[in-house]
Design a protein around this motif. Structure first.
Motif, mmCIF file in Angstrom:
data_model
loop_
_atom_site.group_PDB
_atom_site.id
_atom_site.type_symbol
_atom_site.label_atom_id
_atom_site.label_comp_id
_atom_site.label_asym_id
_atom_site.label_seq_id
_atom_site.Cartn_x
_atom_site.Cartn_y
_atom_site.Cartn_z
ATOM 1 N N GLU A 1 -15.058 -1.114 -2.332
ATOM 2 C CA GLU A 1 -16.473 -1.194 -1.962
ATOM 3 C C GLU A 1 -17.234 -2.134 -2.883
ATOM 4 N N GLN A 2 -16.792 -2.251 -4.122
ATOM 5 C CA GLN A 2 -17.449 -3.112 -5.108
ATOM 6 C C GLN A 2 -16.939 -4.544 -5.073
ATOM 7 N N ALA A 3 -15.887 -4.797 -4.295
ATOM 8 C CA ALA A 3 -15.229 -6.104 -4.319
ATOM 9 C C ALA A 3 -15.934 -7.111 -3.420
ATOM 10 N N ALA A 4 -16.064 -8.318 -3.927
ATOM 11 C CA ALA A 4 -16.597 -9.413 -3.118
ATOM 12 C C ALA A 4 -15.482 -10.104 -2.340
ATOM 13 N N ASP A 5 -14.233 -9.810 -2.676
ATOM 14 C CA ASP A 5 -13.109 -10.535 -2.079
ATOM 15 C C ASP A 5 -12.223 -9.648 -1.193
ATOM 16 N N LEU A 6 -12.796 -8.572 -0.632
ATOM 17 C CA LEU A 6 -12.036 -7.752 0.312
ATOM 18 C C LEU A 6 -11.741 -8.615 1.535
ATOM 19 N N PRO A 7 -10.488 -8.601 2.014
ATOM 20 C CA PRO A 7 -10.179 -9.428 3.189
ATOM 21 C C PRO A 7 -11.131 -9.136 4.349
ATOM 22 N N SER A 8 -11.499 -10.180 5.040
ATOM 23 C CA SER A 8 -12.449 -10.100 6.143
ATOM 24 C C SER A 8 -11.980 -9.120 7.209
ATOM 25 N N GLY A 9 -12.923 -8.323 7.678
ATOM 26 C CA GLY A 9 -12.630 -7.400 8.767
ATOM 27 C C GLY A 9 -12.131 -6.036 8.330
ATOM 28 N N TYR A 10 -11.919 -5.823 7.030
ATOM 29 C CA TYR A 10 -11.428 -4.534 6.555
ATOM 30 C C TYR A 10 -12.578 -3.649 6.086
ATOM 31 N N ASP A 11 -12.557 -2.416 6.503
ATOM 32 C CA ASP A 11 -13.435 -1.394 5.959
ATOM 33 C C ASP A 11 -12.803 -0.917 4.648
ATOM 34 N N PRO A 12 -13.575 -0.769 3.567
ATOM 35 C CA PRO A 12 -12.983 -0.372 2.291
ATOM 36 C C PRO A 12 -12.191 0.940 2.358
ATOM 37 N N GLY A 13 -12.698 1.931 3.082
ATOM 38 C CA GLY A 13 -11.989 3.203 3.192
ATOM 39 C C GLY A 13 -10.694 3.073 3.974
ATOM 40 N N ASP A 14 -10.738 2.335 5.075
ATOM 41 C CA ASP A 14 -9.530 2.135 5.872
ATOM 42 C C ASP A 14 -8.492 1.319 5.107
ATOM 43 N N PHE A 15 -8.968 0.319 4.364
ATOM 44 C CA PHE A 15 -8.043 -0.519 3.601
ATOM 45 C C PHE A 15 -7.386 0.295 2.480
ATOM 46 N N ALA A 16 -8.163 1.150 1.816
ATOM 47 C CA ALA A 16 -7.599 2.015 0.771
ATOM 48 C C ALA A 16 -6.555 2.947 1.376
ATOM 49 N N ARG A 17 -6.851 3.514 2.539
ATOM 50 C CA ARG A 17 -5.898 4.404 3.217
ATOM 51 C C ARG A 17 -4.637 3.653 3.601
ATOM 52 N N LEU A 18 -4.784 2.427 4.065
ATOM 53 C CA LEU A 18 -3.638 1.598 4.440
ATOM 54 C C LEU A 18 -2.754 1.310 3.223
ATOM 55 N N VAL A 19 -3.358 0.939 2.114
ATOM 56 C CA VAL A 19 -2.587 0.652 0.898
ATOM 57 C C VAL A 19 -1.860 1.912 0.434
ATOM 58 N N HIS A 20 -2.530 3.055 0.483
ATOM 59 C CA HIS A 20 -1.877 4.302 0.096
ATOM 60 C C HIS A 20 -0.741 4.656 1.046
ATOM 61 N N THR A 21 -0.905 4.343 2.305
ATOM 62 C CA THR A 21 0.164 4.589 3.272
ATOM 63 C C THR A 21 1.396 3.753 2.923
ATOM 64 N N VAL A 22 1.168 2.514 2.528
ATOM 65 C CA VAL A 22 2.287 1.640 2.125
ATOM 66 C C VAL A 22 2.967 2.189 0.870
ATOM 67 N N THR A 23 2.186 2.547 -0.146
ATOM 68 C CA THR A 23 2.804 3.024 -1.392
ATOM 69 C C THR A 23 3.495 4.374 -1.188
ATOM 70 N N ASP A 24 2.902 5.244 -0.390
ATOM 71 C CA ASP A 24 3.552 6.524 -0.093
ATOM 72 C C ASP A 24 4.839 6.299 0.689
ATOM 73 N N GLY A 25 4.808 5.350 1.627
ATOM 74 C CA GLY A 25 6.014 5.027 2.390
ATOM 75 C C GLY A 25 7.129 4.512 1.495
ATOM 76 N N ILE A 26 6.774 3.698 0.521
ATOM 77 C CA ILE A 26 7.766 3.213 -0.446
ATOM 78 C C ILE A 26 8.393 4.392 -1.180
ATOM 79 N N ALA A 27 7.560 5.355 -1.579
ATOM 80 C CA ALA A 27 8.069 6.535 -2.297
ATOM 81 C C ALA A 27 9.030 7.340 -1.428
ATOM 82 N N VAL A 28 8.675 7.524 -0.173
ATOM 83 C CA VAL A 28 9.543 8.274 0.741
ATOM 84 C C VAL A 28 10.863 7.544 0.938
ATOM 85 N N GLN A 29 10.799 6.230 1.113
ATOM 86 C CA GLN A 29 12.024 5.439 1.318
ATOM 87 C C GLN A 29 12.898 5.458 0.061
#
Length: 195
Positions: free
Chosen positions: A141-169
């Motif tokens: 939310e504080q970033a000026a360089d968040l990729p265009s079109g991303y909601d900060p909450g959705d992007f955080a959830r997406l990143v956590h989904t990736v890292t959690d998926g790595i842990a499961v794998q």
């Protein structure tokens, strides 16, 4: 008159040993006998030093987030969104496939592998994960360089989904090399310009 017998063990080393047992075997898969053997103490000493199994697990979870899992909080200090995400994704590979750590993530494993009797443990693990996601959302939310079109909450959830998926794998037996390739693909997908 002496003030009592000094402890015959190092509580910090004992907590590290408990963390490793919980990380390897999960909360429910870890018995009090496993813990007393790993810590080198008897049950009364375990209870006197750490409380019950649940309290010991919560102390181990604290240790996890200030030790091996501290990379996640440190990543939030990176100067760009891309660097934050890179540090999180590559840090997840390092943590879950490390030479000196058990496979997978203590928090992810604990959130997934608890029955009804251990729901407080599951809830504690979920709360930790949600707090991490909330901190990441605030950083975005504080970033000026968040990729265009991303909601900060959705992007955080997406990143956590990736890292959690790595842990499961990782817990499922995927190799560091395989997961490093997955991490590279995920980073490319997350930061490629919309077409």
């Amino acid at each position: 008159m002496p003030g009592g017998r000094p402890r015959a063990f190092d509580p910090e080393a004992a907590l590290d040993a408990a963390l490793e047992v919980f990380w390897l075997q999960g909360y429910e898969g870890t018995s009090l006998a496993d813990l007393t053997a790993a810590l080198g103490i008897n049950r009364p000493s375990l209870y006197a030093s750490f409380g019950n199994k649940e309290q010991l697990f919560n102390a181990a979870l604290d240790r996890y987030f200030t030790g091996a899992g501290a990379y996640a909080a440190d990543a939030l200090e990176a100067p760009t969104v891309r660097e934050v995400v890179e540090r999180l994704v590559l840090g997840a590979v390092e943590l879950t496939c490390g030479e000196h750590t058990p496979r997978g993530c203590l928090c992810v494993n604990s959130a997934q592998a608890c029955g009804p009797d251990s729901d407080p443990i599951r809830q504690a693990a979920i709360a930790r994960r949600m707090a991490g996601e909330a901190a990441l959302r605030r950083r975005f939310e504080q970033a000026a360089d968040l990729p265009s079109g991303y909601d900060p909450g959705d992007f955080a959830r997406l990143v956590h989904t990736v890292t959690d998926g790595i842990a499961v794998q990782a817990a499922s037996g995927h190799t560091r090399d395989q997961l490093e390739r997955v991490a590279a693909l995920a980073l490319r997908a997350l930061f490629q310009p919309a077409g």
